[in-house]
Design an enzyme around this catalytic site. Structure first.
Site, short mmCIF file in Angstrom:
data_model
loop_
_atom_site.label_atom_id
_atom_site.label_comp_id
_atom_site.label_asym_id
_atom_site.label_seq_id
_atom_site.Cartn_x
_atom_site.Cartn_y
_atom_site.Cartn_z
N ASP A 104 -1.40 67.01 65.46
CA ASP A 104 -0.34 66.21 64.84
C ASP A 104 0.59 65.59 65.87
O ASP A 104 0.87 64.41 65.84
CB ASP A 104 0.45 67.06 63.82
CG ASP A 104 0.95 68.39 64.39
OD1 ASP A 104 0.67 68.69 65.58
OD2 ASP A 104 1.60 69.14 63.64
N ASP A 107 4.22 67.67 72.10
CA ASP A 107 5.64 67.77 72.41
C ASP A 107 5.77 68.21 73.88
O ASP A 107 5.72 67.39 74.78
CB ASP A 107 6.26 68.76 71.42
CG ASP A 107 7.76 68.93 71.55
OD1 ASP A 107 8.29 68.77 72.65
OD2 ASP A 107 8.41 69.24 70.54
P1 IMP Z 1 3.73 71.55 72.15
O1 IMP Z 1 2.87 72.73 72.39
O2 IMP Z 1 5.15 71.75 72.65
O3 IMP Z 1 3.14 70.25 72.66
O4 IMP Z 1 3.96 71.43 70.61
C1 IMP Z 1 2.99 71.07 69.78
C2 IMP Z 1 3.21 71.64 68.39
O5 IMP Z 1 4.58 71.84 68.07
C3 IMP Z 1 2.70 70.65 67.40
O6 IMP Z 1 1.37 70.92 67.09
C4 IMP Z 1 3.61 70.84 66.21
O7 IMP Z 1 3.04 71.79 65.33
C5 IMP Z 1 4.88 71.39 66.77
N1 IMP Z 1 5.92 70.34 66.85
C6 IMP Z 1 6.34 69.69 67.96
N2 IMP Z 1 7.30 68.79 67.69
C7 IMP Z 1 7.51 68.85 66.36
C8 IMP Z 1 8.38 68.14 65.46
O8 IMP Z 1 9.17 67.23 65.83
N3 IMP Z 1 8.28 68.48 64.15
C9 IMP Z 1 7.43 69.44 63.68
N4 IMP Z 1 6.60 70.13 64.50
C10 IMP Z 1 6.64 69.84 65.82
MG MG Z 2 0.63 71.67 65.42
#
Ligand code: IMP
Ligand code: MG
Length: 180
Positions: A104, A107
């Site tokens: 999705d 981040d």
């Molecule tokens: P990362 O591991 O920090 O890249 O985060 C990835 C996961 O964090 C994604 O798969 C989302 O499930 C969750 N996530 C990151 N940003 C958001 C947001 O703005 N809204 C909701 N879920 C988020």
């Molecule tokens: Mg996710």
């Protein structure tokens, strides 16, 4: 389509409409169909957030393809914990297969940084990443995203599969946390 919504204790405003999302996902599906013509990729969707994007993306692909799911989570509330938990593991053989990870949102990049080396160990023929959203300001590691929907600013979003503490996943549009 509402322009503003409340989820738990926060106000969110419309950011990407259902039409904008659908148009972009259809383009991504067309591109994937061209790139994988004659192949039979396995889409690997990351639950829970990617369920809606994955459903639309595979319907936009004019290809023989398979779909599998894995469940990972690194978020509690509005911020990443940085710790990855694989909750539901991969149960399809991926050796010598062309994998397309469906996520999705990227981040910090923590989830992909943890997952990609683990997948590579399983001996796939290729691994590509399709992400609907990227928050470039938050990225802590270089991550190759072969298919990207939208770059968005560092503001929490809900809708189209993305939740805020369990709510908001069912919204067909994407809403951004209002700056107070
Ligand atoms: P990362 O591991 O920090 O890249 O985060 C990835 C996961 O964090 C994604 O798969 C989302 O499930 C969750 N996530 C990151 N940003 C958001 C947001 O703005 N809204 C909701 N879920 C988020
Ligand atoms: Mg996710």
């Amino acid at each position: 389509m509402k322009r503003e919504i409340s989820v738990h204790d926060h106000r969110f405003e419309l950011y990407l409409s259902e039409q904008q999302i659908q148009a972009r996902v259809a383009e991504m599906g067309r591109q994937i169909s061209l790139d994988y013509a004659g192949k039979r990729p396995v889409f690997l969707a990351i639950l829970n957030g990617a369920f809606m994007f994955a459903a639309d993306l595979v319907r936009s692909c004019d290809l023989d393809c398979e779909l599998a799911f894995i469940k990972i989570s690194s978020y509690r509330g509005l911020a990443s914990t940085g710790k990855i938990e694989t909750v539901l593991g991969l149960n399809v053989p991926v050796e010598n297969r062309d994998l397309i990870i469906v996520e999705d949102i990227i981040d910090s990049g923590n989830t992909m940084r943890a997952l990609l080396p683990d997948l590579q160990k399983l001996g796939p023929a290729s691994v590509a990443l399709a992400a609907l959203l990227l928050k470039p300001e938050c990225l802590q590691y270089p991550i190759n995203i072969e298919y990207l929907g939208f770059q968005i600013p560092d503001r929490f979003v809900v809708g189209y599969g993305l939740d805020y503490d369990g709510l908001g996943r069912n919204l067909p549009s994407i809403y951004q946390l209002r700056q107070s």
